[in-house]
Design a protein around this motif. Structure first.
Motif, mmCIF file in Angstrom:
data_model
loop_
_atom_site.group_PDB
_atom_site.id
_atom_site.type_symbol
_atom_site.label_atom_id
_atom_site.label_comp_id
_atom_site.label_asym_id
_atom_site.label_seq_id
_atom_site.Cartn_x
_atom_site.Cartn_y
_atom_site.Cartn_z
ATOM 1 N N TRP A 1 -22.524 -25.869 14.822
ATOM 2 C CA TRP A 1 -21.817 -24.711 15.467
ATOM 3 C C TRP A 1 -21.692 -23.557 14.268
ATOM 4 O O TRP A 1 -21.622 -22.402 14.465
ATOM 5 C CB TRP A 1 -20.793 -24.971 16.386
ATOM 6 N N GLY B 1 -23.959 -21.365 15.481
ATOM 7 C CA GLY B 1 -23.213 -20.491 16.552
ATOM 8 C C GLY B 1 -22.745 -19.345 15.875
ATOM 9 O O GLY B 1 -22.884 -18.289 16.310
ATOM 10 N N LEU C 1 -23.829 -15.534 16.356
ATOM 11 C CA LEU C 1 -22.611 -14.643 16.793
ATOM 12 C C LEU C 1 -22.839 -13.281 15.862
ATOM 13 O O LEU C 1 -22.904 -12.102 16.191
ATOM 14 C CB LEU C 1 -21.144 -14.980 16.577
ATOM 15 N N ILE D 1 -27.900 -19.122 19.404
ATOM 16 C CA ILE D 1 -26.957 -19.937 20.006
ATOM 17 C C ILE D 1 -27.591 -20.935 21.084
ATOM 18 O O ILE D 1 -27.330 -22.129 21.197
ATOM 19 C CB ILE D 1 -26.246 -18.892 20.903
ATOM 20 N N GLY E 1 -28.349 -23.844 18.814
ATOM 21 C CA GLY E 1 -26.983 -24.527 18.739
ATOM 22 C C GLY E 1 -26.778 -25.640 19.859
ATOM 23 O O GLY E 1 -26.448 -26.732 19.598
ATOM 24 N N PHE E 2 -27.033 -25.010 21.128
ATOM 25 C CA PHE E 2 -26.880 -25.899 22.131
ATOM 26 C C PHE E 2 -27.657 -27.257 22.284
ATOM 27 O O PHE E 2 -27.559 -28.249 22.447
ATOM 28 C CB PHE E 2 -27.025 -24.938 23.426
ATOM 29 N N HIS F 1 -26.972 -29.632 19.497
ATOM 30 C CA HIS F 1 -25.786 -30.275 20.169
ATOM 31 C C HIS F 1 -26.134 -31.255 21.033
ATOM 32 O O HIS F 1 -25.608 -32.570 21.090
ATOM 33 C CB HIS F 1 -24.577 -29.330 20.643
ATOM 34 N N GLY G 1 -16.292 -24.451 25.661
ATOM 35 C CA GLY G 1 -17.314 -23.848 25.902
ATOM 36 C C GLY G 1 -17.124 -22.897 27.310
ATOM 37 O O GLY G 1 -17.667 -21.505 27.395
#
Length: 141
Positions: A17, A21, A25, A47, A50-51, A54, A73
């Motif tokens: 992240w 992440g 951003l 993003i 990133g998910f 994860h 989240g």
């Protein structure tokens, strides 16, 4: 389970992240500043990456999202939603900003539904939110 795998998992998730992440951003904010849909799409892609990363780490360590991660989240999604709605009502958004926000929310919602349906199945995902109340047989309430 020992504490070492959890620490490694936590460091991996934090690293993911921190790079994907915050990178996403940064691209989102730069896309809004330059009024560029392509740059905001790149931020959305970061993003989503990133998910996915994860979820892969969770799969490797045979764990799901922790309650703190879930709360963070959902809280961030709420803050983004509030910010987007405030921007729409303020009238200062361009069409690129509007489409970029809608794209981000659509991707996040579709990703959330896809995650729940693949992890719990369609019926199980619905059951996670549906609370069946007991009904008394005599019809009185």
């Amino acid at each position: 389970m020992s504490a070492k795998p959890n620490t490694e998992r936590d460091l991996l998730v934090f690293s993911i992240w921190a790079v994907l992440g915050f990178g996403g951003l940064a691209f989102l904010l730069e896309g809004f500043k330059r009024n560029s849909y392509l740059i905001t799409l790149l931020g959305t892609a970061f993003i989503v990456a990133g998910f996915v990363a994860h979820i892969i780490v969770n799969g490797l360590y045979q764990q799901g999202f922790r309650s703190g991660e879930t709360a963070l989240g959902i809280g961030l999604f709420g803050v983004l939603t509030f910010t987007f709605i405030a921007g729409v009502f303020s009238g200062g958004m361009s069409m690129v900003d509007y489409y970029s926000g809608l794209t981000l929310f659509a991707v996040l919602v579709v990703g959330f539904i896809a995650y729940l349906s693949t992890r719990h199945g369609l019926r199980g995902a619905f059951s996670r939110f549906h609370v069946k109340t007991s009904v008394s047989g005599d019809g009185s309430r």
